[in-house]
Design an enzyme around this catalytic site. Structure first.
Site, PDB file in Angstrom:
ATOM      1  N   ASP A 198       0.560  -0.712   0.136  1.00  0.00           N
ATOM      2  CA  ASP A 198      -0.254   0.022  -0.322  1.00  0.00           C
ATOM      3  C   ASP A 198       0.516   0.901   0.408  1.00  0.00           C
ATOM      4  O   ASP A 198       0.437   2.362  -0.530  1.00  0.00           O
ATOM      5  CB  ASP A 198      -1.116  -0.308   0.964  1.00  0.00           C
ATOM      6  CG  ASP A 198      -2.268  -1.272   0.848  1.00  0.00           C
ATOM      7  OD1 ASP A 198      -2.171  -1.361  -0.261  1.00  0.00           O
ATOM      8  OD2 ASP A 198      -2.919  -1.200   2.252  1.00  0.00           O
ATOM      9  N   TYR A 226      -8.600   1.975  -5.493  1.00  0.00           N
ATOM     10  CA  TYR A 226      -9.480   1.395  -4.565  1.00  0.00           C
ATOM     11  C   TYR A 226     -10.060   2.791  -3.749  1.00  0.00           C
ATOM     12  O   TYR A 226      -9.060   3.559  -2.547  1.00  0.00           O
ATOM     13  CB  TYR A 226      -9.016   0.306  -3.653  1.00  0.00           C
ATOM     14  CG  TYR A 226      -8.690  -0.442  -4.644  1.00  0.00           C
ATOM     15  CD1 TYR A 226     -10.100  -1.262  -4.923  1.00  0.00           C
ATOM     16  CD2 TYR A 226      -7.567  -0.984  -4.457  1.00  0.00           C
ATOM     17  CE1 TYR A 226      -9.139  -2.491  -5.363  1.00  0.00           C
ATOM     18  CE2 TYR A 226      -7.449  -2.085  -5.952  1.00  0.00           C
ATOM     19  CZ  TYR A 226      -8.377  -2.451  -5.964  1.00  0.00           C
ATOM     20  OH  TYR A 226      -8.256  -3.579  -6.969  1.00  0.00           O
TER      21      TYR A 226
END
Length: 133
Positions: free
Chosen positions: A15, A109
């Site tokens: 991430d 996302y």
């Protein structure tokens, strides 16, 4: 996260490599939060340069409103009682909730996190995925 595939097409990323929400936008009234919500500011020092990537510069903070706070009346009551009398006497208390919302964008996302603070002392924290399927 690891995406499935055969040994040549399997994809793995961290991430942090996808900005860990540094490139999130300010919340939009009427889209992310209801009209009349209060917005809390934060410093945004990561600037997206398009094809050139990201320029992190703490000396150039920009206006950024990643958190909203609003009151929400839920669709059920905390309590309800009907006194069996003529005429019937119905009383109850609506369940009002203070919602603190933030949306983190990681890569492509969006994750919507709501913290619900209810007047009966209950606290609920929930994160939902949002995006195109």
């Amino acid at each position: 996260a690891a995406y499935s595939g055969d040994e040549r097409t399997q994809f793995f990323y961290a991430d942090a490599a996808w900005s860990l929400s540094m490139l999130s936008a300010s919340l939009e009234p009427g889209v992310d939060c209801p009209e009349g919500a209060h917005y809390l500011p934060a410093a945004n020092w990561a600037h997206f340069l398009g094809e050139e990537g990201i320029e992190p510069d703490p000396t150039k903070p920009a206006d950024f409103f990643p958190i909203c706070v609003f009151e929400w009346v839920e669709d059920h009551t905390i309590w309800r009682h009907m006194q069996n009398s003529a005429p019937p006497d119905v009383r109850g208390l609506l369940r009002r909730t203070v919602v603190v919302r933030s949306i983190a964008t990681v890569g492509n996302y969006d994750y919507i996190t709501d913290m619900k603070l209810r007047e009966d002392g209950e606290i609920e924290v929930r994160t939902r995925f949002a995006g195109f399927i």
